[in-house]
Structure formats: structure tokens, C-alpha cells
Design a protein around this motif. Structure first.
Motif, PDB file in Angstrom:
ATOM      1  N   ARG A   1      52.409  36.322  43.452  1.00 53.21           N
ATOM      2  CA  ARG A   1      51.499  37.539  42.734  1.00 53.21           C
ATOM      3  C   ARG A   1      51.070  37.094  41.316  1.00 53.21           C
ATOM      4  NH1 ARG A   1      56.273  40.920  44.614  1.00 53.21           N
ATOM      5  NH2 ARG A   1      55.888  41.385  46.625  1.00 53.21           N
ATOM      6  N   ARG A   2      51.975  36.594  40.440  1.00 53.76           N
ATOM      7  CA  ARG A   2      51.676  36.316  39.166  1.00 53.76           C
ATOM      8  C   ARG A   2      50.400  35.257  39.087  1.00 53.76           C
ATOM      9  NH1 ARG A   2      55.968  35.182  37.758  1.00 53.76           N
ATOM     10  NH2 ARG A   2      56.049  32.990  37.635  1.00 53.76           N
TER      11      ARG A   2
ATOM     12  N   HIS B   1      48.209  34.371  41.687  1.00 57.77           N
ATOM     13  CA  HIS B   1      47.158  34.754  42.147  1.00 57.77           C
ATOM     14  C   HIS B   1      46.371  35.758  41.007  1.00 57.77           C
ATOM     15  CE1 HIS B   1      44.669  37.845  44.151  1.00 57.77           C
ATOM     16  NE2 HIS B   1      44.376  37.004  45.062  1.00 57.77           N
TER      17      HIS B   1
ATOM     18  N   VAL C   1      52.206  38.599  51.404  1.00 58.14           N
ATOM     19  CA  VAL C   1      52.230  38.945  49.710  1.00 58.14           C
ATOM     20  C   VAL C   1      50.595  38.700  49.168  1.00 58.14           C
ATOM     21  CG1 VAL C   1      53.142  38.242  47.521  1.00 58.14           C
ATOM     22  CG2 VAL C   1      54.662  38.150  49.430  1.00 58.14           C
TER      23      VAL C   1
ATOM     24  N   GLU D   1      47.623  41.470  47.678  1.00 55.92           N
ATOM     25  CA  GLU D   1      47.124  41.061  46.302  1.00 55.92           C
ATOM     26  C   GLU D   1      45.393  41.342  46.427  1.00 55.92           C
ATOM     27  OE1 GLU D   1      49.035  40.949  43.186  1.00 55.92           O
ATOM     28  OE2 GLU D   1      50.178  42.056  44.660  1.00 55.92           O
TER      29      GLU D   1
ATOM     30  N   ASP E   1      62.417  38.254  46.255  1.00 53.52           N
ATOM     31  CA  ASP E   1      61.487  39.482  45.777  1.00 53.52           C
ATOM     32  C   ASP E   1      62.287  40.272  44.690  1.00 53.52           C
ATOM     33  OD1 ASP E   1      59.120  41.014  44.870  1.00 53.52           O
ATOM     34  OD2 ASP E   1      58.755  41.472  46.970  1.00 53.52           O
TER      35      ASP E   1
END
Length: 449
Positions: free
Chosen positions: A61-62, A64, A95, A99, A419
Motif C-alpha cells: 500500500r505504501r 503504490h 491489496v 488501492e 497485515d
């Protein structure tokens, strides 16, 4: 070039503390040892066994988000399409889908994986030099965003398949800008000698022909010059400048150009490389393609997934040679082939807290496969690693599991996602029974034992 297993370097290898400090999803705890997010990796190794791939959802996530934000801050109308060839785990894809990421696929299998993970068809790009008629038909049935055509022959094939189906294929033409990305020869894709894309001098005529063919809607140009690019923006700027020149010429002839596909390739620091930042890449795109005012697409793979994964392995034994110490692991080149294929460097960390601070001595880290190439590192400074000791290969989230095999009849490793404080097995370890289950014995050889 990719960092070699062993060669004279102007600087020493980074130490354990430096390797951990540069990877925010990893910490060294006094009691738990190496921890990913909030989960001690030793817990996973003990419950699931080894070899096992472990992926950090937070890191996906970070990273991307960092690339997405850099493009937005540069004022670009841009979309991200994760290169599924880097990691086709359904959990990883899910995931990234959450996003807002799309997917860049190069096979029917990757297309089906992206759809199964919840990535909308209208956010999927189909690349690759050898799409079959079946794959083209599936892409059209699914209604994907675009197909990147890589040859005149493929353009004709897409036209024939689409026309027979009564469909219109949105096609982008991948050009080969003949630009040296100064990366490893096996992951360079933008030179005239490479198999990818249309020669720049042939692209305008082929694009015009696309506009006249049934079943095809030309929508733009695509370019991808290679993977693990770490030497600044010069190659990107040169490639994008050629794309901009071609796009302007096509629009000047009244041909439609709706968007531009910038590919991927941004490198990561496996050892001590200092690759360009997302902001630098966004700046290069804005400077070269921005004046055209067209939406752009990027297809990152390694940059997002590489740092998010580790491969856990156990020490089988330490072998003392005449002049060398060999640390033999239960992971092998069939699991992580990058060192054997590219002489790639991966950080190797022990999981136990005491081993993270123990005295070090050079060792060759090898696997059990019957190949001399089954070597992960030579002369690496590591502590004494008795049988059963656990280690993690860093930055193994891209081109790790997707390139693994069952060579030496070794089952595929398990996969796990972390996660926060949660973790779960996302692909169970392949059993030996499953490895043999799909093999058939010809009737003249008799029943299988």
C-alpha cells in the motif's frame, strides 16, 4: 547491471542494522528477532515451515501510494497498472486492487488472476510479444482497457480475431525507442536488438494502417525500456522524448492518440543502489510528455512488490570446505532463481535476535539443488548458523515466487501475507502428492505404483 554475487566493490556490503533501517516494514526486536510489520517472522517459519514467501500488505500500500502521489503532485493525469509478472499472488493483487491499481498482464493466466483478485477489466492492459488468438479473444471478451501490440504481424492477428468476434479492439502500439536503460542484458527491453516493440522508424506507418483495419481502434503509444533501472532519468527522458515526438506527428496527421503508456522499470536498492525516486520519474514524464496534454499510464512491478517480500529458509547444515564455509539452506534456485540467473544480490538476515548481533565470518550461501549455480551469495559475512537456524532473503517480493519451479521435484513453497498484527497463509505449501498428481502413465507401461 544487476549486483553480482561476489565481485570487488568500492564499498563493503551493508550490515544487518543498515539493511533493516532502510526497510521500514522490518524491525529487529530484542526478544522476537526479525519482525515484519507486527509479526515475528520466526512464528511464521515455525508454524508454516520453510521455504516460505512472506509479503507485507502495508508495504504494498505504501509504495503504490508513494508512486501515485508523486504523479499527482506533478500534475499528471496518470493511472497505475501493476505488472502481474512481478508477483501474481491473488492476495497481493487484491491489496493493490483495493488501492485502485489496475494490472499489466502478459498471459491468459495473469489476466485470469487479475480478474479473480477483483481488478476491473477496464483497468487491465495486455502486453507481451506472443499473444495467442485465444488470449486476444479472452481479452476482448473481458473488455479490457487496451492491448499493446508489438509487431505488424500481431496487429493483423488482433484485427482478424476482433473482426471475427464482431468486436473492436482498443490497441496501443508499443514502440522500441532503441534506448539503452543500462540495466542487466536479460531485463533490457528498449534496444533495437531486443525482441520487444516496433522499430521507431516503422511505427508511424503501422499506426496509420491500424486506423484502416477492421476490428481495431488505435488509442496510443506504449514504451518500456527495461527493468531495475537505477542510473538516473536519462534513459527515461530519451525514450519518452521519442514517444512524444511520435505522438505529436501522429496527431498532426489527424490520427487519434488518446493516451500514452510509459511502462515501468523503476529500480529498487537491493544492496546499496540509489535508484531514481518516484518524484524524479514523474518529473521526467511531465517534462517530455506533459506538453501533449494526454493521460499517461505506468506499469510498475518490482518497485511496488520487490521490497514487500522476503523468502524464509532454514539452515540444513554448515559444510566446512578446505578454504570456505558453506551454509546449505532448504531454499534453492528453484525457489529464488534471481542470483543464479542474474547474479543478483539479496540481503540475507538471520531471524533470531542473538544471531543478529553475533560475530560474523565469510560464508557461501547455497541451496541443495544439484547445480553449481544454486548459489545465493559468496563470501557473505554471516554469523555461525547451526542446523535449523532461520534466515530471510530480503527484497524477494518481485520475480521470486513467479519465477520459481519444481526443479529436482521440489514442491513449490508456501506463501503468507502479513497485515499489521494479522497474518495468513495465502498459498499452502505444495505437497509431494500434488506434485505427482497430474502426471499420467501410458497404459502400455502399466499402472502407476
Amino acid at each position: 547491471m544487476a549486483s553480482p554475487l561476489s565481485s570487488p566493490r568500492s564499498t563493503p556490503d551493508p550490515d544487518f542494522a543498515d539493511l533493516i533501517a532502510r526497510r521500514p516494514h522490518l524491525q529487529a526486536h530484542a526478544l522476537d528477532g526479525l519482525v515484519m510489520e507486527e509479526v515475528p517472522l520466526v512464528h511464521i517459519a515455525r508454524e508454516v515451515g520453510t521455504p516460505t514467501w512472506v509479503y507485507s500488505a502495508g508495504t504494498l500500500r505504501r509504495r503504490h501510494g508513494a508512486l501515485r502521489d508523486a504523479l499527482a503532485e506533478a500534475g499528471l493525469d496518470a493511472s497505475l497498472h501493476f505488472a502481474a509478472k512481478a508477483n501474481d499472488s491473488l492476495a497481493v493483487l487484491r491489496v493493490l486492487a483495493a488501492e485502485g491499481a489496475g494490472a499489466d498482464v502478459v498471459s491468459e493466466g495473469e489476466l485470469r488472476a487479475a480478474r479473480a483478485a477483483g481488478i476491473p477489466a477496464d483497468r487491465i492492459v495486455f502486453s507481451g510479444v506472443g499473444k495467442t488468438e485465444r488470449e486476444i479473444a479472452l481479452a476482448l471478451e473481458e473488455g479490457i482497457l487496451q492491448i499493446n501490440a508489438e509487431s505488424a504481424e500481431e496487429v493483423e492477428r488482433i484485427s482478424a480475431v476482433a473482426a471475427a468476434m464482431g468486436r473492436v479492439a482498443p490497441v496501443s502500439l508499443r514502440i522500441n525507442p532503441d534506448v539503452d536503460a543500462r540495466t542487466h542484458a536479460k531485463i533490457s527491453t528498449g534496444l533495437a536488438e531486443n525482441k520487444f516493440g516496433i522499430a521507431y522508424t516503422d511505427a508511424a506507418a503501422l499506426y496509420a494502417r491500424m486506423a484502416s483495419l477492421p476490428g481495431i481502434r488505435p488509442i496510443g503509444l506504449a514504451v518500456h525500456i527495461g527493468s531495475q533501472i537505477t542510473e538516473g532519468m536519462a534513459a527515461y527522458r530519451a525514450a519518452y522524448a521519442r514517444v512524444a515526438e511520435m505522438a505529436a506527428a501522429l496527431m498532426g496527421r489527424g490520427l487519434p492518440v488518446e493516451r500514452l503508456d510509459c511502462g515501468g522499470g523503476l529500480g529498487i536498492p537491493y544492496r546499496d543502489e540509489v535508484p531514481p525516486s518516484p518524484a524524479a520519474l514523474a518529473g521526467a514524464i511531465k517534462a517530455t510528455l506533459g506538453p501533449l496534454g494526454l493521460p499517461v499510464m505506468l506499469e510498475p512491478g518490482r518497485w511496488i512488490a520487490g521490497p514487500a517480500g522476503v523468502l524464509l529458509a532454514s539452515v540444513v547444515l554448515q559444510k566446512r570446505g578446505q578454504n570456505r564455509r558453506f551454509v546449505v539452506l532448504d531454499a534453492a534456485m528453484n525457489d529464488l532463481v534471481r542470483p543464479a540467473m542474474y547474479e543478483a544480490w539479496h540481503g540475507i538476515l538471520p531471524l533470531a535476535p542473538d544471531l543478529l548481533h553475533a560475530p560474523l565470518a565469510p560464508a557461501d550461501v547455497v541451496g541443495p539443488v544439484c547445480e553449481s549455480g544454486d548459489t545465493f551469495a559468496r563470501g557473505r559475512d554471516l554469523p555461525d548458523l547451526p542446523p535449523g537456524a532461520l534466515v530471510a532473503f530480503l527484497d524477494a517480493g518481485a520475480y521470486g515466487a513467479t519465477m520459481s519451479s519444481t526443479y529436482n521435484a521440489r514442491p513449490l513453497a508456501a506463501e503468507v501475507m502479513v497485515d499489521g498484527h494479522r497474518w495468513a497463509v495465502t498459498r499452502p505449501r505444495q505437497s509431494h502428492e500434488a506434485l505427482l498428481a497430474n502426471q499420467l502413465m501410458p497404459d502400455w507401461l502399466g499402472a502407476r505404483a
